[in-house]
Design an enzyme around this catalytic site. Structure first.
Site: not given
Ligand code: CO8
Length: 258
Positions: A65, A109, A112, A132
């Site tokens: 998400a 998400g 999921e 999460e």
């Molecule tokens: N939301 C918003 N932006 C994101 C997300 C995200 N989940 N993941 C990555 N991005 C963005 C980063 O902010 C970054 O943007 P910017 O360049 O503007 O700063 C860009 O994508 C590239 O990401 P990274 O620089 O972090 O890339 P890396 O290669 O260093 O890392 C990762 C990749 C490991 C995937 C890292 O981006 C990460 O950990 N992302 C978050 C993963 C996460 O925590 N996901 C769970 C989110 S919560 C959730 O899903 C709740 C579910 C509930 C229901 C959902 C229904 C749809």
């Protein structure tokens, strides 16, 4: 309809829906989820479409998400709007087969969403996770339930509690994905699987999907009865006699969904 966060292509009876927010690793924001729901509805209604492939980029199926969009929300906001309640059912309402073709990250998400598809074909660079817990929340659209059913309690607990990622090889071993293929072949493999499905009787495909999904909802004896009655009901279709006659006549069946 013109979309901004997904790309939809329909060719040879297969609709390919590609999540397309490359700058955010396909994070699922409300616009993307709305567009996805609309594309799935269109694909369901389109008589030419017999199978759907849901995919992302080579780097990310979806990294979860959209954290930026969620971060400002309060309990009252998310509870009153039932955040992700409708989105969670959009894909489940699709009766046609849906394949998830996953490369790169399928997190939160994203994982999921892939699990809500009928089966997952993973590229060898795929990474699955329910991280999460690192954000101070739990999974919201089925992670604790579907991952547990797919890989068992031990691995599900491990992934939800530590937030660690599972690579494609482990995911296949654990039963989360149906097959792992080299990343460069992912779409070709998914297209081949979709084409195989598209040439079957749609009547039978829908019945298969209903019967398998029923196994998650009911007891074994009820599920077996449901399956047997579906099997019996197939004998009312022309496709059943076509399929059996084609076998006996040593020719390819021409199914007509009748
Ligand atoms: N939301 C918003 N932006 C994101 C997300 C995200 N989940 N993941 C990555 N991005 C963005 C980063 O902010 C970054 O943007 P910017 O360049 O503007 O700063 C860009 O994508 C590239 O990401 P990274 O620089 O972090 O890339 P890396 O290669 O260093 O890392 C990762 C990749 C490991 C995937 C890292 O981006 C990460 O950990 N992302 C978050 C993963 C996460 O925590 N996901 C769970 C989110 S919560 C959730 O899903 C709740 C579910 C509930 C229901 C959902 C229904 C749809």
């Amino acid at each position: 309809m013109a979309y901004e966060t997904i790309i939809v292509e329909v060719e040879d009876h297969v609709a390919v829906i590609k999540l397309n927010r490359p700058d955010a690793l396909n994070a699922l924001n409300s616009q993307l989820l709305g567009e996805l729901a609309s594309a799935l509805k269109d694909a369901s209604a389109n008589e030419k479409v017999r199978c759907i492939i849901l995919t992302g980029s080579s780097k990310a199926f979806a990294a979860g998400a959209d954290i930026k969009e969620m971060s400002e929300k309060s309990f009252v906001d998310v509870f009153m709007s039932d955040l992700f309640g409708n989105e969670a059912t959009a894909i489940l309402n699709v009766r046609k087969p849906v394949i998830a073709a996953v490369a790169g990250y399928a997190l939160g998400g994203g994982c999921e969403l892939a699990m809500m598809c009928d089966f997952i074909i993973a590229a060898d660079n795929a990474k699955f996770g329910q991280p999460e817990i690192n954000l101070g929340v739990v999974a919201g659209i089925g992670g604790t339930q579907r991952l547990t059913r797919a890989v068992g309690k031990a691995k599900s607990m491990d992934m939800h509690l530590t937030g660690r990622f599972m690579d494609a090889e482990e995911a296949e071993r654990a039963g989360l994905v149906s097959r792992v293929v080299p990343a460069k072949n992912l779409m070709e493999e998914a297209q081949t699987a979709a084409a195989k499905i598209a040439e079957k009787s749609m009547l039978t495909s829908l019945a298969v999907k209903e019967a398998v999904n029923r196994s998650f909802e009911t007891t074994l004896s009820e599920g077996l009865l449901f399956e047997r009655r579906l099997f019996h009901s197939m004998f009312a279709s022309e496709d059943q006699s076509e399929g059996m006659n084609a076998f006996l006549e040593k020719r390819a069946a021409q199914f007509r969904d009748k």
